[in-house]
Design a protein around this motif. Sequence first.
Motif, PDB file in Angstrom:
ATOM      1  N   PHE A   5       9.800   0.279  19.562  1.00 12.93           N
ATOM      2  CA  PHE A   5      10.028  -0.710  20.609  1.00 12.93           C
ATOM      3  C   PHE A   5       9.036  -0.626  21.759  1.00 12.93           C
ATOM      4  O   PHE A   5       8.735  -1.635  22.404  1.00 12.93           O
ATOM      5  N   ASP A   6       8.496   0.567  22.049  1.00 15.78           N
ATOM      6  CA  ASP A   6       7.572   0.692  23.173  1.00 15.78           C
ATOM      7  C   ASP A   6       6.160   0.245  22.818  1.00 15.78           C
ATOM      8  O   ASP A   6       5.272   0.253  23.679  1.00 15.78           O
ATOM      9  N   HIS A   7       5.952  -0.155  21.579  1.00 12.45           N
ATOM     10  CA  HIS A   7       4.653  -0.646  21.137  1.00 12.45           C
ATOM     11  C   HIS A   7       4.672  -2.132  20.798  1.00 12.45           C
ATOM     12  O   HIS A   7       3.627  -2.776  20.843  1.00 12.45           O
ATOM     13  N   CYS A   8       5.845  -2.656  20.462  1.00 11.21           N
ATOM     14  CA  CYS A   8       5.890  -4.056  20.000  1.00 11.21           C
ATOM     15  C   CYS A   8       6.909  -4.909  20.738  1.00 11.21           C
ATOM     16  O   CYS A   8       7.050  -6.094  20.420  1.00 11.21           O
ATOM     17  N   GLY A   9       7.621  -4.350  21.719  1.00 11.94           N
ATOM     18  CA  GLY A   9       8.699  -5.099  22.377  1.00 11.94           C
ATOM     19  C   GLY A   9       8.240  -6.350  23.088  1.00 11.94           C
ATOM     20  O   GLY A   9       8.997  -7.320  23.223  1.00 11.94           O
ATOM     21  N   GLY A  10       6.967  -6.344  23.549  1.00 19.18           N
ATOM     22  CA  GLY A  10       6.436  -7.525  24.224  1.00 19.18           C
ATOM     23  C   GLY A  10       6.042  -8.641  23.287  1.00 19.18           C
ATOM     24  O   GLY A  10       5.625  -9.719  23.735  1.00 19.18           O
ATOM     25  N   SER A  11       6.179  -8.425  21.976  1.00 21.67           N
ATOM     26  CA  SER A  11       5.792  -9.441  20.991  1.00 21.67           C
ATOM     27  C   SER A  11       6.675 -10.678  21.051  1.00 21.67           C
ATOM     28  O   SER A  11       6.220 -11.792  20.761  1.00 21.67           O
ATOM     29  N   ILE A  12       7.942 -10.459  21.408  1.00 25.61           N
ATOM     30  CA  ILE A  12       8.951 -11.526  21.371  1.00 25.61           C
ATOM     31  C   ILE A  12       9.571 -11.680  22.761  1.00 25.61           C
ATOM     32  O   ILE A  12       9.836 -10.691  23.445  1.00 25.61           O
ATOM     33  N   GLU A  13       9.806 -12.918  23.150  1.00 22.84           N
ATOM     34  CA  GLU A  13      10.483 -13.165  24.424  1.00 22.84           C
ATOM     35  C   GLU A  13      11.756 -13.979  24.186  1.00 22.84           C
ATOM     36  O   GLU A  13      11.871 -14.701  23.195  1.00 22.84           O
ATOM     37  N   ARG A  14      12.694 -13.830  25.105  1.00 24.22           N
ATOM     38  CA  ARG A  14      13.970 -14.531  25.005  1.00 24.22           C
ATOM     39  C   ARG A  14      13.969 -15.716  25.964  1.00 24.22           C
ATOM     40  O   ARG A  14      13.750 -15.559  27.173  1.00 24.22           O
ATOM     41  N   LEU A  15      14.207 -16.906  25.436  1.00 25.39           N
ATOM     42  CA  LEU A  15      14.272 -18.102  26.260  1.00 25.39           C
ATOM     43  C   LEU A  15      15.630 -18.208  26.952  1.00 25.39           C
ATOM     44  O   LEU A  15      16.564 -17.460  26.649  1.00 25.39           O
ATOM     45  N   GLU A  16      15.748 -19.155  27.870  1.00 26.66           N
ATOM     46  CA  GLU A  16      16.991 -19.310  28.625  1.00 26.66           C
ATOM     47  C   GLU A  16      18.175 -19.616  27.729  1.00 26.66           C
ATOM     48  O   GLU A  16      19.315 -19.253  28.046  1.00 26.66           O
ATOM     49  N   ASP A  17      17.930 -20.277  26.619  1.00 27.95           N
ATOM     50  CA  ASP A  17      19.028 -20.599  25.702  1.00 27.95           C
ATOM     51  C   ASP A  17      19.365 -19.430  24.767  1.00 27.95           C
ATOM     52  O   ASP A  17      20.226 -19.568  23.885  1.00 27.95           O
ATOM     53  N   GLY A  18      18.684 -18.297  24.950  1.00 30.02           N
ATOM     54  CA  GLY A  18      18.963 -17.119  24.150  1.00 30.02           C
ATOM     55  C   GLY A  18      18.126 -16.987  22.895  1.00 30.02           C
ATOM     56  O   GLY A  18      18.174 -15.949  22.218  1.00 30.02           O
ATOM     57  N   SER A  19      17.352 -17.998  22.559  1.00 23.32           N
ATOM     58  CA  SER A  19      16.532 -17.935  21.349  1.00 23.32           C
ATOM     59  C   SER A  19      15.357 -16.980  21.548  1.00 23.32           C
ATOM     60  O   SER A  19      14.865 -16.782  22.659  1.00 23.32           O
ATOM     61  N   LEU A  20      14.923 -16.380  20.443  1.00 28.46           N
ATOM     62  CA  LEU A  20      13.838 -15.408  20.455  1.00 28.46           C
ATOM     63  C   LEU A  20      12.610 -16.028  19.807  1.00 28.46           C
ATOM     64  O   LEU A  20      12.660 -16.480  18.658  1.00 28.46           O
ATOM     65  N   VAL A  21      11.500 -16.043  20.543  1.00 27.82           N
ATOM     66  CA  VAL A  21      10.287 -16.703  20.069  1.00 27.82           C
ATOM     67  C   VAL A  21       9.088 -15.803  20.330  1.00 27.82           C
ATOM     68  O   VAL A  21       9.125 -14.923  21.200  1.00 27.82           O
ATOM     69  N   PRO A  22       7.984 -15.999  19.591  1.00 27.68           N
ATOM     70  CA  PRO A  22       6.782 -15.205  19.851  1.00 27.68           C
ATOM     71  C   PRO A  22       6.278 -15.398  21.282  1.00 27.68           C
ATOM     72  O   PRO A  22       6.168 -16.530  21.761  1.00 27.68           O
ATOM     73  N   ALA A  23       5.978 -14.300  21.946  1.00 27.77           N
ATOM     74  CA  ALA A  23       5.459 -14.365  23.314  1.00 27.77           C
ATOM     75  C   ALA A  23       4.013 -14.836  23.348  1.00 27.77           C
ATOM     76  O   ALA A  23       3.546 -15.339  24.369  1.00 27.77           O
ATOM     77  N   PHE A  24       3.315 -14.668  22.215  1.00 24.66           N
ATOM     78  CA  PHE A  24       1.920 -15.081  22.108  1.00 24.66           C
ATOM     79  C   PHE A  24       1.879 -16.234  21.100  1.00 24.66           C
ATOM     80  O   PHE A  24       1.682 -16.031  19.901  1.00 24.66           O
ATOM     81  N   LYS A  25       2.078 -17.438  21.601  1.00 27.02           N
ATOM     82  CA  LYS A  25       2.381 -18.573  20.723  1.00 27.02           C
ATOM     83  C   LYS A  25       1.199 -19.007  19.868  1.00 27.02           C
ATOM     84  O   LYS A  25       1.387 -19.693  18.860  1.00 27.02           O
ATOM     85  N   ASN A  26      -0.013 -18.622  20.256  1.00 27.94           N
ATOM     86  CA  ASN A  26      -1.198 -19.023  19.494  1.00 27.94           C
ATOM     87  C   ASN A  26      -1.772 -17.894  18.650  1.00 27.94           C
ATOM     88  O   ASN A  26      -2.875 -18.032  18.107  1.00 27.94           O
ATOM     89  N   ALA A  27      -1.036 -16.806  18.526  1.00 24.71           N
ATOM     90  CA  ALA A  27      -1.564 -15.608  17.873  1.00 24.71           C
ATOM     91  C   ALA A  27      -0.976 -15.384  16.491  1.00 24.71           C
ATOM     92  O   ALA A  27       0.162 -15.759  16.208  1.00 24.71           O
ATOM     93  N   VAL A  28      -1.770 -14.724  15.654  1.00 27.74           N
ATOM     94  CA  VAL A  28      -1.300 -14.140  14.410  1.00 27.74           C
ATOM     95  C   VAL A  28      -0.881 -12.704  14.709  1.00 27.74           C
ATOM     96  O   VAL A  28      -1.544 -12.000  15.487  1.00 27.74           O
TER      97      VAL A  28
END
Length: 281
Positions: free
Chosen positions: A105-128
Amino acid sequence: MKLFTVNAGFFKLDGGAMFGVVPKSIWQKTNPADENNLCTWAMRCLLVQDEDRLILIDNGIGYKQDERFLKHYYLHGDDSLEKSLAFHGFSKDDITDVFLTHLHFDHCGGSIERLEDGSLVPAFKNAVYWSNKAHWDWAVNPNDREKASFLKENILPIQESGKLKFIDTVDGIPFTQNIKIRFAFGHTESMMLPQISYKGKTILYMADMLPSVGHIPMPYVMSYDMFPMKTLNEKKKFFEEATQNGYVLYLEHDPVNECCTLQETEKGIRVKDTFKLTDIL
């Protein structure tokens, strides 16, 4: 090619767990603990601008976890991933590749962010997002000892987004013209270490093989390592190679030192020099 240090903040972990069988009376000389036996550790990522790609290596804990989780790790300091990227003139949307050394988690936790509706999406939307199949399978089907480090909310949404790609588990496999991937198996299954060729120098991103300068002596192996004897053998191999060839070791968790080189001494391999990445750019 350009390289940038990206500081995602500091957190705390138990000093005894970080140094395994080494007594506190010894390890506290390099990594002093607080009254709760916790030591401060960096989450130091690396940004690589290589031709038309902007590659972020690891991304820290992130901020989507609840207060109950985060209180165990005492996130502190003024640095954040976003602020550090902005300091170098970039944003998360500029990242083309997120390279994950491993999925703790301390290496990859920033990969995903939580939106206001609770959904989990990539924090880097243009990245592979890059991992390898052996480690991915290990992380999504964790053993009981390592389960607390592999959080499904950090991992599964990457695959669900369709942005996940795997690197073949072949030591030395090219990632770009200037980066090849080394593999280590002691800390966790198939951890990936980027080895970067830069202006005649070799820079090896150490991830959790070498958390800090204080971990250079061979017996200093973390209790978090799944296979400590493998770690010991890998340290010997990589440290000998680094010493003989003058590699620069980039340190992800050392709270003070960004980079170091090694030298052979009467006591074995020890630190030679410590310095900031900007000192060699």
